[in-house]
Enzyme design. Structure first.
Site, short mmCIF file in Angstrom:
data_model
loop_
_atom_site.label_atom_id
_atom_site.label_comp_id
_atom_site.label_asym_id
_atom_site.label_seq_id
_atom_site.Cartn_x
_atom_site.Cartn_y
_atom_site.Cartn_z
N HIS A 172 0.86 -1.18 0.00
CA HIS A 172 0.00 0.00 0.00
C HIS A 172 0.90 1.23 0.00
O HIS A 172 1.29 1.74 1.04
CB HIS A 172 -0.91 -0.01 1.22
CG HIS A 172 -1.93 -1.10 1.16
ND1 HIS A 172 -3.09 -0.98 0.43
CD2 HIS A 172 -1.94 -2.33 1.69
CE1 HIS A 172 -3.79 -2.11 0.53
NE2 HIS A 172 -3.11 -2.93 1.29
N TRP A 219 -0.82 4.17 1.96
CA TRP A 219 -1.21 3.96 3.36
C TRP A 219 -0.03 3.56 4.24
O TRP A 219 -0.04 3.80 5.44
CB TRP A 219 -2.38 2.97 3.46
CG TRP A 219 -3.66 3.66 3.12
CD1 TRP A 219 -4.41 3.51 1.99
CD2 TRP A 219 -4.31 4.69 3.89
NE1 TRP A 219 -5.49 4.36 2.01
CE2 TRP A 219 -5.45 5.10 3.16
CE3 TRP A 219 -4.03 5.31 5.12
CZ2 TRP A 219 -6.33 6.09 3.63
CZ3 TRP A 219 -4.90 6.28 5.59
CH2 TRP A 219 -6.02 6.67 4.85
N LYS A 265 -5.38 6.86 -10.93
CA LYS A 265 -4.34 7.83 -11.26
C LYS A 265 -3.73 8.43 -10.00
O LYS A 265 -3.11 9.49 -10.05
CB LYS A 265 -4.92 8.95 -12.14
CG LYS A 265 -5.42 8.47 -13.50
CD LYS A 265 -6.01 9.67 -14.26
CE LYS A 265 -6.75 9.26 -15.52
NZ LYS A 265 -5.87 8.60 -16.50
N LEU A 287 -22.27 7.06 8.30
CA LEU A 287 -23.28 7.06 7.23
C LEU A 287 -22.72 6.54 5.91
O LEU A 287 -21.58 6.73 5.62
CB LEU A 287 -23.78 8.49 7.05
CG LEU A 287 -24.30 9.12 8.35
CD1 LEU A 287 -24.54 10.60 8.14
CD2 LEU A 287 -25.58 8.43 8.80
C1 YNC Z 1 -10.95 4.10 0.32
N1 YNC Z 1 -12.23 3.82 0.18
O1 YNC Z 1 -5.73 1.73 -1.25
P1 YNC Z 1 -2.51 2.36 -1.42
S1 YNC Z 1 -15.38 5.07 1.61
C2 YNC Z 1 -9.23 4.97 1.65
N2 YNC Z 1 -10.53 4.67 1.48
O2 YNC Z 1 -3.65 3.47 -1.73
P2 YNC Z 1 -6.21 6.06 -6.71
C3 YNC Z 1 -8.66 4.18 -0.43
N3 YNC Z 1 -8.27 4.73 0.73
O3 YNC Z 1 -3.27 1.08 -1.15
P3 YNC Z 1 -8.95 5.39 -7.30
C4 YNC Z 1 -9.99 3.85 -0.69
N4 YNC Z 1 -10.08 3.32 -1.93
O4 YNC Z 1 -1.67 2.26 -2.63
C5 YNC Z 1 -8.84 3.31 -2.41
N5 YNC Z 1 -7.98 3.82 -1.53
O5 YNC Z 1 -1.78 2.82 -0.22
C6 YNC Z 1 -6.53 3.96 -1.66
N6 YNC Z 1 -14.71 4.68 -5.90
O6 YNC Z 1 -5.60 5.82 -5.26
C7 YNC Z 1 -5.90 2.72 -2.24
N7 YNC Z 1 -15.63 5.62 -2.31
O7 YNC Z 1 -6.59 7.49 -6.85
C8 YNC Z 1 -4.60 3.24 -2.77
O8 YNC Z 1 -7.52 5.11 -6.66
C9 YNC Z 1 -4.99 4.60 -3.30
O9 YNC Z 1 -8.79 6.21 -8.54
C10 YNC Z 1 -5.25 4.54 -4.81
O10 YNC Z 1 -9.72 6.26 -6.22
C11 YNC Z 1 -10.25 5.66 -5.06
O11 YNC Z 1 -15.55 7.60 1.57
C12 YNC Z 1 -11.74 6.04 -4.93
O12 YNC Z 1 -15.76 3.55 -3.09
C13 YNC Z 1 -12.30 5.34 -3.69
O13 YNC Z 1 -14.49 6.89 -6.27
C14 YNC Z 1 -11.83 7.54 -4.78
O14 YNC Z 1 -12.22 4.24 -6.47
C15 YNC Z 1 -12.48 5.61 -6.21
O15 YNC Z 1 -9.63 4.08 -7.44
C16 YNC Z 1 -13.98 5.79 -6.13
O16 YNC Z 1 -5.32 5.55 -7.75
C17 YNC Z 1 -16.15 4.65 -5.77
O17 YNC Z 1 -6.21 4.98 -2.63
C18 YNC Z 1 -16.59 5.32 -4.49
C19 YNC Z 1 -15.94 4.74 -3.25
C20 YNC Z 1 -15.05 5.30 -1.04
C21 YNC Z 1 -16.09 5.24 0.02
C22 YNC Z 1 -15.07 6.68 2.11
C23 YNC Z 1 -14.19 6.84 3.32
C24 YNC Z 1 -12.99 7.61 2.85
C25 YNC Z 1 -11.89 7.62 3.87
C26 YNC Z 1 -10.66 8.30 3.33
C27 YNC Z 1 -9.52 8.24 4.31
C28 YNC Z 1 -9.57 9.39 5.27
C29 YNC Z 1 -8.37 9.35 6.16
C30 YNC Z 1 -8.49 10.33 7.30
C31 YNC Z 1 -8.01 11.69 6.98
C32 YNC Z 1 -7.21 12.19 8.14
C33 YNC Z 1 -7.83 13.39 8.86
C34 YNC Z 1 -7.04 13.67 10.08
C35 YNC Z 1 -6.57 14.00 11.05
MG MG Z 2 -7.16 8.45 -9.40
#
Ligand code: YNC
Ligand code: MG
Length: 388
Positions: free
Chosen positions: A2, A5, A147, A388
């Protein structure tokens, strides 16, 4: 691996089971003057925007982005369809920060292509009450996936959270990343089995006919608990007391005050529903149940476009058996035309799921904490938190 992460202050897989590591914050707060002042860099064609969701036009843009690009099930048959009223509710709790409603636009077209948010919350982990940020609605347009935009968005929201002197966050996701504090499962209770089978949400059981299935899930016309009624504004103090006392038993739970209860639990049409039991003799509020409304778009079905789903939220039983209380919740949901009632196996939910004919779903929901270590993963029943 990861790549992103592994660089973040979160529990790492390699540390699992290492009991020498202390529970609690992983990194100490840095002085605010050391928090980076400038936004992180985006690829050149894109720019940051703060989304004013009070504004109808912007809220519609966010709604459209999410409705077309947010979470789908594994088979891509359904996609969450959070309503505009829901988004406004979820994103504007007491003390919210507009600067945490972050969008990304394409510079040339000004089209909104990505979104991430946080809202403030107080969450207790064992005996430790901390100010947290709750994180949701991370979404990148389907054409911009893979990306590495998501890591930049997470870093940017983290920066803006740090600027408010908050250093911890909680979030849930369907994917496994370092490292879940708990892994829960969704259970589903059919309310409209014929539609659920027609749209492929569920299948006809072995040796079952449609009419036997409909009969199996049939519910009484009206609720059975005496004193069961909708929560009102005047109930906020009593519900707050009831909930505070009840949530104490869980390792991780929100620390709700009256303002939070008014915001998160007072009924709001098509967003959140709350019912309680008022003792007909003493007028004491003894029990409470609630659910929120999150429909899903039904993709590629000629007859139906929307699945109306209720999600179990916070429930408290002190006098009415939890199973009876939840059966009454099912009855009101059915009366209000929901197709399905969903519940996680958190809190004491396991005690009623099978008995009330919920079936296990195939997806998992993982709970995470940012910059907070828990030594050993929690059982879902130790979680008193529903995001949520
Ligand atoms: C995810 N859901 O692992 P690594 S839930 C966190 N939460 O990183 P890229 C995620 N990280 O593994 P894409 C994640 N999904 O290489 C992917 N990742 O370390 C990580 N889907 O980035 C992944 N919404 O941009 C990898 O991926 C890296 O283009 C890859 O974008 C991901 O809201 C995403 O399921 C989820 O829209 C935006 O797939 C996209 O695929 C998408 O290349 C459909 O990213 C919708 C979807 C997720 C719902 C959610 C909770 C979000 C939590 C975010 C983390 C917050 C951390 C706390 C902040 C700290 C504040 C303080 C203090
Ligand atoms: Mg992306």
């Amino acid at each position: 691996r990861h790549r992103f992460w592994e660089t973040q202050p979160v529990g790492q897989f390699r540390d699992l089971g290492d009991t020498s590591l202390p529970e609690g914050p992983i990194e100490a707060p840095t002085p605010l003057s050391d928090v980076r002042r400038d936004p992180y860099n985006l690829p050149a064609q894109y720019e940051w925007t703060t989304c004013d969701i009070d504004d109808d036009h912007t809220c519609t843009e966010v709604y459209n982005l999410l409705t077309q690009n947010y979470v789908e099930d594994d088979e891509n048959m359904f996609r969450f369809n959070y309503s505009m009223e829901f988004l406004r509710w979820a994103l504007r709790p007491p003390g919210y920060f507009k600067s945490w409603h972050i969008g990304v636009r394409a510079k040339a077209s000004q089209k909104l292509v990505a979104f991430i948010t946080g809202v403030p919350a107080r969450i207790r982990v064992r005996d430790d009450v901390v100010k947290w940020r709750r994180s949701t609605f991370l979404c990148v347009h389907k054409k911009l996936r893979s990306k590495r935009l998501a890591p930049v968005m997470i870093k940017e929201v983290t920066r803006r959270v740090h600027l408010e002197n908050i250093w911890q966050a909680s979030y849930t996701a369907g994917v496994v990343i370092p490292t879940p504090i708990s892994t829960c499962r969704y259970w589903h209770r059919s309310l409209n089995p014929k539609k659920l089978i027609d749209v492929g949400f569920s299948r006809l059981g072995a040796r079952m006919t449609m009419s036997r299935t409909v009969k199996l899930y049939k519910l009484p016309e009206s609720t059975v608990t005496k004193g069961f009624r909708k929560m009102e504004l005047r109930d906020v103090p009593a519900v707050t007391r009831l909930l505070k006392e009840y949530l104490r038993q869980f390792a991780v739970a929100p620390d709700f005050d009256q303002d939070d209860v008014e915001h998160w639990l007072l009924p709001l049409e098509n967003v959140v529903d709350s019912y309680l039991v008022e003792s007909p003799e003493t007028h004491e509020i003894t029990d409470f149940c609630s659910f929120y409304t999150l429909p899903s778009s039904i993709l590629n079905n000629p007859n139906y476009s929307l699945l109306k789903a209720a999600y179990s939220y916070y429930n408290v039983s002190t006098k009415t058996p939890l199973q009876q209380l939840m059966n009454d919740a099912l009855i009101v949901a059915k009366k209000n035309d929901y197709d399905v009632f969903n519940a996680l196996d958190v809190m004491q939910n396991e005690s009623f799921l099978k008995e009330l004919k919920f079936g296990p779903g195939d997806g998992h929901l993982h709970y995470y904490l940012y910059n907070y270590r828990i030594r050993k993963a929690l059982h879902p029943s130790e979680l008193g938190l529903v995001l949520l």
